[in-house]
Write a protein that holds these residues in place. Sequence first.
Motif, PDB file in Angstrom:
ATOM      1  N   ALA A  50       0.567  -1.349   0.063  1.00  0.00           N
ATOM      2  CA  ALA A  50       0.002   0.015  -0.002  1.00  0.00           C
ATOM      3  C   ALA A  50       0.996   1.247   0.035  1.00  0.00           C
ATOM      4  CB  ALA A  50      -1.045  -0.044   1.163  1.00  0.00           C
ATOM      5  N   SER A  51       2.095   1.271  -0.583  1.00  0.00           N
ATOM      6  CA  SER A  51       2.914   2.236  -0.548  1.00  0.00           C
ATOM      7  C   SER A  51       2.282   3.262  -1.613  1.00  0.00           C
ATOM      8  CB  SER A  51       4.504   1.987  -0.788  1.00  0.00           C
ATOM      9  OG  SER A  51       4.514   1.724  -2.319  1.00  0.00           O
ATOM     10  N   ASP A  52       2.326   4.571  -1.547  1.00  0.00           N
ATOM     11  CA  ASP A  52       1.987   5.694  -2.598  1.00  0.00           C
ATOM     12  C   ASP A  52       2.482   5.280  -3.887  1.00  0.00           C
ATOM     13  OD1 ASP A  52       0.205   6.659  -0.765  1.00  0.00           O
ATOM     14  OD2 ASP A  52       1.378   8.622  -0.588  1.00  0.00           O
ATOM     15  N   ALA A  53       3.634   5.094  -3.967  1.00  0.00           N
ATOM     16  CA  ALA A  53       4.363   4.660  -5.118  1.00  0.00           C
ATOM     17  C   ALA A  53       4.080   3.116  -5.919  1.00  0.00           C
ATOM     18  CB  ALA A  53       6.027   4.461  -4.795  1.00  0.00           C
ATOM     19  N   ALA A  54       3.561   2.242  -5.129  1.00  0.00           N
ATOM     20  CA  ALA A  54       3.156   1.183  -5.751  1.00  0.00           C
ATOM     21  C   ALA A  54       1.847   1.258  -6.310  1.00  0.00           C
ATOM     22  CB  ALA A  54       3.136   0.020  -4.709  1.00  0.00           C
ATOM     23  N   ILE A  55       0.851   2.012  -5.372  1.00  0.00           N
ATOM     24  CA  ILE A  55      -0.441   2.251  -5.948  1.00  0.00           C
ATOM     25  C   ILE A  55      -0.476   3.215  -7.244  1.00  0.00           C
ATOM     26  CG2 ILE A  55      -2.732   3.412  -5.134  1.00  0.00           C
ATOM     27  CD1 ILE A  55      -2.153   2.269  -2.471  1.00  0.00           C
ATOM     28  N   LEU A  56       0.396   4.202  -7.218  1.00  0.00           N
ATOM     29  CA  LEU A  56       0.540   5.312  -8.185  1.00  0.00           C
ATOM     30  C   LEU A  56       0.824   4.353  -9.508  1.00  0.00           C
ATOM     31  CD1 LEU A  56      -0.014   7.935  -9.202  1.00  0.00           C
ATOM     32  CD2 LEU A  56       2.354   8.728  -8.324  1.00  0.00           C
ATOM     33  N   ARG A  57       1.955   3.690  -9.222  1.00  0.00           N
ATOM     34  CA  ARG A  57       2.506   2.765 -10.607  1.00  0.00           C
ATOM     35  C   ARG A  57       1.285   2.195 -11.116  1.00  0.00           C
ATOM     36  NH1 ARG A  57       7.084   1.983  -7.915  1.00  0.00           N
ATOM     37  NH2 ARG A  57       6.023   0.102  -7.033  1.00  0.00           N
ATOM     38  N   THR A  58       0.625   1.278 -10.221  1.00  0.00           N
ATOM     39  CA  THR A  58      -0.359   0.400 -10.611  1.00  0.00           C
ATOM     40  C   THR A  58      -1.375   1.168 -11.174  1.00  0.00           C
ATOM     41  OG1 THR A  58       0.088  -1.208  -8.750  1.00  0.00           O
ATOM     42  CG2 THR A  58      -2.040  -1.459  -9.942  1.00  0.00           C
ATOM     43  N   LEU A  59      -1.926   2.341 -10.754  1.00  0.00           N
ATOM     44  CA  LEU A  59      -2.899   3.073 -11.432  1.00  0.00           C
ATOM     45  C   LEU A  59      -2.421   3.708 -12.794  1.00  0.00           C
ATOM     46  CD1 LEU A  59      -4.218   5.063  -8.429  1.00  0.00           C
ATOM     47  CD2 LEU A  59      -5.405   3.540  -9.701  1.00  0.00           C
ATOM     48  N   VAL A  60      -1.144   3.936 -12.866  1.00  0.00           N
ATOM     49  CA  VAL A  60      -0.828   4.360 -14.362  1.00  0.00           C
ATOM     50  C   VAL A  60      -0.843   3.334 -15.158  1.00  0.00           C
ATOM     51  CG1 VAL A  60       1.234   5.267 -15.434  1.00  0.00           C
ATOM     52  CG2 VAL A  60       0.831   6.435 -13.222  1.00  0.00           C
ATOM     53  N   ARG A  61      -0.557   2.062 -14.686  1.00  0.00           N
ATOM     54  CA  ARG A  61      -0.549   1.289 -15.814  1.00  0.00           C
ATOM     55  C   ARG A  61      -1.862   0.699 -16.277  1.00  0.00           C
ATOM     56  NH1 ARG A  61       4.559  -2.964 -13.788  1.00  0.00           N
ATOM     57  NH2 ARG A  61       5.902  -1.721 -13.909  1.00  0.00           N
ATOM     58  N   ALA A  62      -2.714   0.633 -15.054  1.00  0.00           N
ATOM     59  CA  ALA A  62      -4.179   0.294 -15.427  1.00  0.00           C
ATOM     60  C   ALA A  62      -4.846   1.331 -16.250  1.00  0.00           C
ATOM     61  CB  ALA A  62      -5.107   0.163 -14.060  1.00  0.00           C
ATOM     62  N   GLY A  63      -4.612   2.645 -16.139  1.00  0.00           N
ATOM     63  CA  GLY A  63      -4.907   3.605 -16.822  1.00  0.00           C
ATOM     64  C   GLY A  63      -4.632   3.546 -18.316  1.00  0.00           C
ATOM     65  N   ALA A  64      -3.452   3.403 -18.363  1.00  0.00           N
ATOM     66  CA  ALA A  64      -2.766   2.949 -19.779  1.00  0.00           C
ATOM     67  C   ALA A  64      -3.480   2.008 -20.558  1.00  0.00           C
ATOM     68  CB  ALA A  64      -1.204   2.876 -19.724  1.00  0.00           C
ATOM     69  N   ALA A  65      -3.553   0.714 -19.886  1.00  0.00           N
ATOM     70  CA  ALA A  65      -4.028  -0.369 -20.399  1.00  0.00           C
ATOM     71  C   ALA A  65      -5.660  -0.110 -20.730  1.00  0.00           C
ATOM     72  CB  ALA A  65      -4.177  -1.466 -19.499  1.00  0.00           C
ATOM     73  N   ALA A  66      -6.319   0.774 -19.937  1.00  0.00           N
ATOM     74  CA  ALA A  66      -7.615   1.076 -20.211  1.00  0.00           C
ATOM     75  C   ALA A  66      -7.716   1.853 -21.544  1.00  0.00           C
ATOM     76  CB  ALA A  66      -8.393   1.691 -18.833  1.00  0.00           C
ATOM     77  N   LEU A  67      -6.988   3.069 -21.383  1.00  0.00           N
ATOM     78  CA  LEU A  67      -6.865   3.990 -22.726  1.00  0.00           C
ATOM     79  C   LEU A  67      -6.432   3.020 -23.860  1.00  0.00           C
ATOM     80  CD1 LEU A  67      -5.414   7.032 -20.907  1.00  0.00           C
ATOM     81  CD2 LEU A  67      -7.646   6.603 -21.723  1.00  0.00           C
ATOM     82  N   ARG A  68      -5.439   2.189 -23.734  1.00  0.00           N
ATOM     83  CA  ARG A  68      -5.082   1.302 -25.183  1.00  0.00           C
ATOM     84  C   ARG A  68      -6.416   0.646 -25.596  1.00  0.00           C
ATOM     85  NH1 ARG A  68      -0.026   0.679 -22.798  1.00  0.00           N
ATOM     86  NH2 ARG A  68      -0.671  -1.070 -21.472  1.00  0.00           N
ATOM     87  N   GLU A  69      -7.130   0.008 -24.660  1.00  0.00           N
ATOM     88  CA  GLU A  69      -8.252  -0.930 -24.961  1.00  0.00           C
ATOM     89  C   GLU A  69      -9.462  -0.081 -25.560  1.00  0.00           C
ATOM     90  OE1 GLU A  69     -11.515  -3.301 -22.456  1.00  0.00           O
ATOM     91  OE2 GLU A  69      -9.761  -3.542 -21.992  1.00  0.00           O
ATOM     92  N   LYS A  70      -9.500   1.324 -25.086  1.00  0.00           N
ATOM     93  CA  LYS A  70     -10.450   2.078 -25.686  1.00  0.00           C
ATOM     94  C   LYS A  70     -10.207   2.663 -27.105  1.00  0.00           C
ATOM     95  CE  LYS A  70     -13.840   5.099 -25.764  1.00  0.00           C
ATOM     96  NZ  LYS A  70     -14.687   4.964 -26.755  1.00  0.00           N
ATOM     97  N   ALA A  71      -8.853   2.866 -27.280  1.00  0.00           N
ATOM     98  CA  ALA A  71      -8.209   3.070 -28.547  1.00  0.00           C
ATOM     99  C   ALA A  71      -8.565   1.969 -29.769  1.00  0.00           C
ATOM    100  CB  ALA A  71      -6.745   3.629 -28.662  1.00  0.00           C
ATOM    101  N   LEU A  72      -8.224   0.651 -29.123  1.00  0.00           N
ATOM    102  CA  LEU A  72      -8.508  -0.439 -30.029  1.00  0.00           C
ATOM    103  C   LEU A  72     -10.187  -0.233 -30.468  1.00  0.00           C
ATOM    104  CD1 LEU A  72      -6.462  -3.005 -28.535  1.00  0.00           C
ATOM    105  CD2 LEU A  72      -6.278  -1.990 -30.871  1.00  0.00           C
ATOM    106  N   GLU A  73     -10.927  -0.266 -29.381  1.00  0.00           N
ATOM    107  CA  GLU A  73     -12.352  -0.366 -29.705  1.00  0.00           C
ATOM    108  C   GLU A  73     -12.695   0.616 -30.419  1.00  0.00           C
ATOM    109  OE1 GLU A  73     -14.345  -0.134 -25.731  1.00  0.00           O
ATOM    110  OE2 GLU A  73     -13.661  -1.739 -25.165  1.00  0.00           O
ATOM    111  N   ASP A  74     -12.266   1.821 -30.408  1.00  0.00           N
ATOM    112  CA  ASP A  74     -12.799   2.925 -31.205  1.00  0.00           C
ATOM    113  C   ASP A  74     -12.012   2.835 -32.725  1.00  0.00           C
ATOM    114  OD1 ASP A  74     -13.695   4.408 -29.069  1.00  0.00           O
ATOM    115  OD2 ASP A  74     -12.076   5.860 -29.068  1.00  0.00           O
TER     116      ASP A  74
END
Length: 103
Positions: free
Chosen positions: A46-70
């Motif tokens: 639960a370190s801020d760095a680990a959470i932030l890093r995971t959120l960045v990766r999850a956000g990037a994955a979600a945006l890639r998926e959205k770009a593919l869908e589009d």
Amino acid sequence: MASRRISVTLDAPDQQALEVFADPSRPEHATLEAWAAQHGLNVRDASDAAILRTLVRAGAAALREKALEDGYAKLAEQSLEEQQERRALRDRAVKKARARFAE
């Protein structure tokens, strides 16, 4: 790719969002942990760095998926337009042929 440390300034809304995902009693935290586990990451400390890093990766994955869908939606739209054009050409050709045979 090598790791690198960067400074990120978080405003109040960013900090509030991070706190929500850092709170183990929140469903958002459980969702983030599950996503992280599926992708070989760990946010259990639960370190801020680990959470932030995971959120960045999850956000990037979600945006890639959205770009593919589009992209797929655009391809489907173009395919439909091409089908409609071919049908219109075929219909005109059939009408011309019928008109010639009717004479």
